[in-house]
Each structure stands twice: as structure tokens, then as C-alpha cells.
Enzyme design. Structure first.
Site, mmCIF file in Angstrom:
data_model
loop_
_atom_site.group_PDB
_atom_site.id
_atom_site.type_symbol
_atom_site.label_atom_id
_atom_site.label_comp_id
_atom_site.label_asym_id
_atom_site.label_seq_id
_atom_site.Cartn_x
_atom_site.Cartn_y
_atom_site.Cartn_z
ATOM 1 N N ARG A 61 24.498 20.105 -10.001
ATOM 2 C CA ARG A 61 24.149 20.753 -11.311
ATOM 3 C C ARG A 61 22.863 21.173 -11.478
ATOM 4 O O ARG A 61 22.059 21.214 -11.490
ATOM 5 C CB ARG A 61 24.281 19.273 -12.219
ATOM 6 C CG ARG A 61 23.626 20.403 -13.588
ATOM 7 C CD ARG A 61 23.662 19.391 -14.689
ATOM 8 N NE ARG A 61 25.426 18.760 -15.464
ATOM 9 C CZ ARG A 61 25.631 18.635 -16.214
ATOM 10 N NH1 ARG A 61 24.807 18.519 -16.717
ATOM 11 N NH2 ARG A 61 27.619 18.121 -16.474
ATOM 12 N N CYS A 117 34.100 18.885 -24.539
ATOM 13 C CA CYS A 117 33.292 18.255 -22.732
ATOM 14 C C CYS A 117 32.767 17.418 -23.475
ATOM 15 O O CYS A 117 31.974 16.455 -22.728
ATOM 16 C CB CYS A 117 33.535 19.268 -22.016
ATOM 17 S SG CYS A 117 31.882 19.980 -22.486
ATOM 18 N N HIS A 169 32.041 24.830 -14.496
ATOM 19 C CA HIS A 169 32.064 23.905 -15.122
ATOM 20 C C HIS A 169 33.879 22.871 -14.029
ATOM 21 O O HIS A 169 33.920 22.281 -15.011
ATOM 22 C CB HIS A 169 31.710 23.234 -16.355
ATOM 23 C CG HIS A 169 31.103 21.901 -16.561
ATOM 24 N ND1 HIS A 169 31.462 20.720 -15.326
ATOM 25 C CD2 HIS A 169 31.123 20.797 -17.427
ATOM 26 C CE1 HIS A 169 30.585 19.464 -16.049
ATOM 27 N NE2 HIS A 169 30.462 19.562 -17.392
ATOM 28 N N ASP A 172 33.080 23.875 -27.929
ATOM 29 C CA ASP A 172 32.096 23.552 -26.915
ATOM 30 C C ASP A 172 30.426 23.444 -27.447
ATOM 31 O O ASP A 172 30.140 24.610 -28.373
ATOM 32 C CB ASP A 172 31.799 24.125 -25.362
ATOM 33 C CG ASP A 172 30.588 23.872 -24.096
ATOM 34 O OD1 ASP A 172 29.672 22.151 -24.763
ATOM 35 O OD2 ASP A 172 30.579 24.085 -23.041
ATOM 36 N N GLN A 207 34.685 19.476 -14.530
ATOM 37 C CA GLN A 207 34.941 18.957 -16.226
ATOM 38 C C GLN A 207 36.771 18.992 -16.824
ATOM 39 O O GLN A 207 37.125 18.397 -17.613
ATOM 40 C CB GLN A 207 34.242 19.827 -17.311
ATOM 41 C CG GLN A 207 34.492 19.443 -18.895
ATOM 42 C CD GLN A 207 34.102 18.028 -19.251
ATOM 43 O OE1 GLN A 207 33.536 18.127 -18.864
ATOM 44 N NE2 GLN A 207 35.061 17.488 -20.059
ATOM 45 N N ARG A 220 36.616 11.517 -16.980
ATOM 46 C CA ARG A 220 35.741 12.353 -15.566
ATOM 47 C C ARG A 220 35.423 10.998 -14.931
ATOM 48 O O ARG A 220 35.834 11.664 -13.692
ATOM 49 C CB ARG A 220 34.486 12.401 -16.398
ATOM 50 C CG ARG A 220 34.389 13.465 -17.623
ATOM 51 C CD ARG A 220 34.131 15.257 -17.536
ATOM 52 N NE ARG A 220 33.577 14.936 -16.005
ATOM 53 C CZ ARG A 220 32.083 15.681 -16.132
ATOM 54 N NH1 ARG A 220 32.112 15.595 -17.397
ATOM 55 N NH2 ARG A 220 31.796 15.692 -15.237
HETATM 56 N N1 CP Z 1 30.741 16.927 -20.186
HETATM 57 C C1 CP Z 1 29.413 17.112 -19.198
HETATM 58 O O1 CP Z 1 29.180 17.493 -18.509
HETATM 59 O O2 CP Z 1 28.603 15.748 -19.627
HETATM 60 P P1 CP Z 1 27.232 16.139 -19.457
HETATM 61 O O3 CP Z 1 26.108 17.241 -19.073
HETATM 62 O O4 CP Z 1 26.781 14.457 -19.534
HETATM 63 O O5 CP Z 1 27.279 15.675 -17.714
HETATM 64 N N1 NVA Z 2 28.087 24.858 -21.828
HETATM 65 C C1 NVA Z 2 27.435 23.136 -21.926
HETATM 66 C C2 NVA Z 2 28.269 22.159 -21.416
HETATM 67 C C3 NVA Z 2 27.646 21.111 -21.239
HETATM 68 C C4 NVA Z 2 28.292 19.998 -19.996
HETATM 69 C C5 NVA Z 2 26.298 23.767 -21.221
HETATM 70 O O1 NVA Z 2 26.017 24.172 -19.825
HETATM 71 O O2 NVA Z 2 24.807 23.342 -21.253
#
Ligand code: CP
Ligand code: NVA
Length: 311
Positions: free
Chosen positions: A110, A267, A137, A228, A140, A295
Site C-alpha cells: 500500500r 469500502c 484499489h 467513499d 477492494q 475482504r
Molecule cells: N477499505 C480499506 O482498504 O480499508 P483500510 O484502509 O482499513 O485497509
Molecule cells: N479513497 C480512500 C480509500 C481508503 C480505503 C483513500 O485512498 O484514503
């Protein structure tokens, strides 16, 4: 010689493999109802495999779901926060990729920059998985598609409405739309539309994509409404952005425009009272906690695909 199967985007797998992932996830999920969460599946398909996870941004679901997913497949995980590894002191992505490839069987990362993910994949000799970047993502969205299918909906022809910010999660939804042949009504304020490249690719894949600045038009007759956070990780809280987003809150009025039986997805983490009202978040139409649990099941399928054990 073919290289490792990286999962940087949904297109790396393609529509048939995603359908196979959804199917495999359902089969495995059903086979272990009420089992302790850490007990391996009967076939322990990835026994002995080690997954390295690198986090340059916060995470709850991605971190825990991949850790539990690899355990349920018989393997194990280790978590590397960039701040406490040599990455945080400037060791290159390329060298990190080569070292981790000697020590581990797969890498999930990530990161704040999609370029870093691609750099990791270029130098790794084991599968690299996108655990979220500024651009997309995909993990997800495998969980989201699984949730939609579990709720009895069919992906081809589905009408999915997105309300709010045109962000990384929306990009992966658009990618999925082109691969799985569903339609997306994107409702964003002006200036917050998704990257046109994702829209073009979805349309090229046969998805109908409607871009509108009218939240009611986006929500009308939708099968699924998705939103989101209005401020993604790494972005600044700007008062003008929050003001522009306000009409796009998924609330009872917008849910009322969707088809009867429409579902709500997010998400998570959610900012209840901003992008979604408490009444919708807590309603019977909200599947957000099934989506979060999924997930695990979806990430198992992604891992199995990377090792050539799905599709
Ligand atoms: N939805 C998601 O990716 O959650 P986290 O940021 O907690 O991993
Ligand atoms: N769009 C959000 C998703 C978090 C899971 C971010 O990138 O922070």
C-alpha cells in the site's frame, strides 16, 4: 520464461479470472462457516507461503484481511511499516523488491504513489499485489463484486451509482465495469470527476458510463449506491471540497431515488454524517460490514490467482 502473476490492477487478471475469483471466494466462504477465523481451509492451498506486506499508509481492513487470508490458506504474513524498515531511510524500491523476493513468496504494498507499485513489480520475481495506491484499489473491488453477487444481483447490466469524489476506489470500479459489463452512473461535483482514462477504458470494454454533476440523476434507478470518504489519505482537508461534496451525501432522499431493493456499499472507513447519513449507513440496505468481511474471502482469491491456483 513467464514472470510472476502481479495483481496491480483488475485488468491484470481480466473478467474471466475475476468471475472465477468471486466463485472461489464463495465456495471457500461457505465451506468454513463458524470455523475459528485462523483455522486453515481443508486444502491449505498456500501452505508454507509467506506474504510480505508493506504499508506506507494506514490500514485496518487491508492489513487484517490479508493476514487472515494467508493464514486461512495455510501460509503466514509479515508486516513491514515503511517507517521502521530501510525503505523509510531511502533504500530503493528496486533493491527492496529483490531482497523480499529472495525471502518471501509474495509482496503486497500500500503506497502513496502508483509509480512505486509498478517499480516494485518490475524488480520483484514474486507476485506483487496492489493494496491501494493514489490511483486504484483493485483488492477492494473484488470484495465489492463478491458482496453484490452474494446479495443476489447479476453483474452484467447492473446499474451502479457512485456518489462523491472521483477517487482511487471509483477508478477500480470503472475498471471492473469494463471487465464485468456493468454500468456506472458517476455523480461528482464539477472538478472532482474520475481520471478520463478509466472512463474511456470502461466504455471501450462495453460499460455504459454516465458522468453527471446531479446526484439525483446518478442515484435514479440504481441497483447499488457506492460512496467513499471525501478526503482520501494523503489529501488535504479543503473547506471548498467538503462544501462541493455536501449535495452528494448518500442519504434517505438519494436512496429513495434508487430501485426498490437497492444496496449501499462503502469500502470504509466511513465518515458518517459526511459522505453517508447515519440512517443509510445503519439501514437494512447497507452491506458495509459484509463488504468488510468479504475482504478476507476476496483476498484469498487474489492470492490464489497470483499463484496460478484460480483461473
Ligand atoms: N477499505 C480499506 O482498504 O480499508 P483500510 O484502509 O482499513 O485497509
Ligand atoms: N479513497 C480512500 C480509500 C481508503 C480505503 C483513500 O485512498 O484514503
Amino acid at each position: 520464461m513467464t514472470g510472476p502473476r502481479h495483481f496491480l490492477s483488475l485488468s491484470d487478471a481480466g473478467g474471466d479470472a475475476i468471475a472465477a475469483m468471486i466463485n472461489d471466494a464463495q465456495v471457500r466462504k461457505r465451506a468454513r462457516v463458524a470455523w475459528p477465523k485462523g483455522k486453515p481451509d481443508a486444502d491449505a492451498a498456500l501452505a508454507g507461503r509467506v506474504l510480505a506486506m508493506i504499508f506506507e499508509k494506514s490500514s485496518t481492513r487491508t492489513r487484517v484481511s490479508f493476514d487472515i487470508a494467508i493464514r486461512q490458506l495455510g501460509g503466514s504474513a509479515l508486516i513491514l511499516d515503511s517507517g521502521t524498515t530501510q525503505l523509510g531511510r531511502g533504500e530503493s524500491i528496486a533493491d527492496t523488491a529483490r531482497v523480499l523476493s529472495r525471502m518471501c513468496d509474495a509482496i503486497m504494498i500500500r503506497t502513496d504513489s502508483h509509480d512505486k507499485l509498478e517499480e516494485m513489480a518490475r524488480h520483484a520475481t514474486v507476485p506483487v499485489i496492489n493494496g491501494l495506491t493514489d490511483r486504484s484499489h483493485p483488492c477492494q473491488i473484488v470484495a465489492d463484486l463478491l458482496t453484490i453477487v452474494e446479495k443476489g444481483k447479476t453483474l452484467p447490466g447492473l446499474e451502479l451509482a457512485w456518489l462523491g469524489d472521483g477517487n482511487n476506489v471509483l477508478h477500480s470500479i470503472l475498471e471492473a465495469a469494463g471487465l464485468m459489463k456493468f454500468n456506472v452512473r458517476v455523480g461528482t461535483p464539477a472538478g472532482y470527476e474520475p481520471d478520463p482514462e478509466f472512463v474511456a477504458r470502461a466504455r471501450a470494454g462495453g460499460a455504459k458510463v454516465t458522468l453527471t454533476h446531479d446526484p439525483v440523476e446518478a442515484a435514479s434507478e440504481a441497483d447499488v449506491l457506492v460512496t467513499d470518504t471525501w478526503v482520501s489519505m494523503g489529501q488535504q482537508h479543503a473547506r471548498e471540497k467538503l462544501a462541493a461534496m455536501a449535495p452528494f451525501q448518500v442519504n434517505d432522499q438519494l436512496m429513495g431515488k434508487a430501485k426498490p431493493g437497492a444496496r449501499f456499499l462503502h469500502c470504509l472507513p466511513a465518515h458518517v454524517g459526511e459522505e453517508v447519513s447515519e440512517s443509510v449507513f445503519e439501514s437494512e440496505q447497507s452491506d458495509v460490514f459484509d463488504e468488510a468481511e468479504n475482504r478476507i474471502h476476496a483476498q484469498k482469491s487474489v492470492l490464489l490467482w497470483c499463484f496460478g491456483l484460480v483461473a
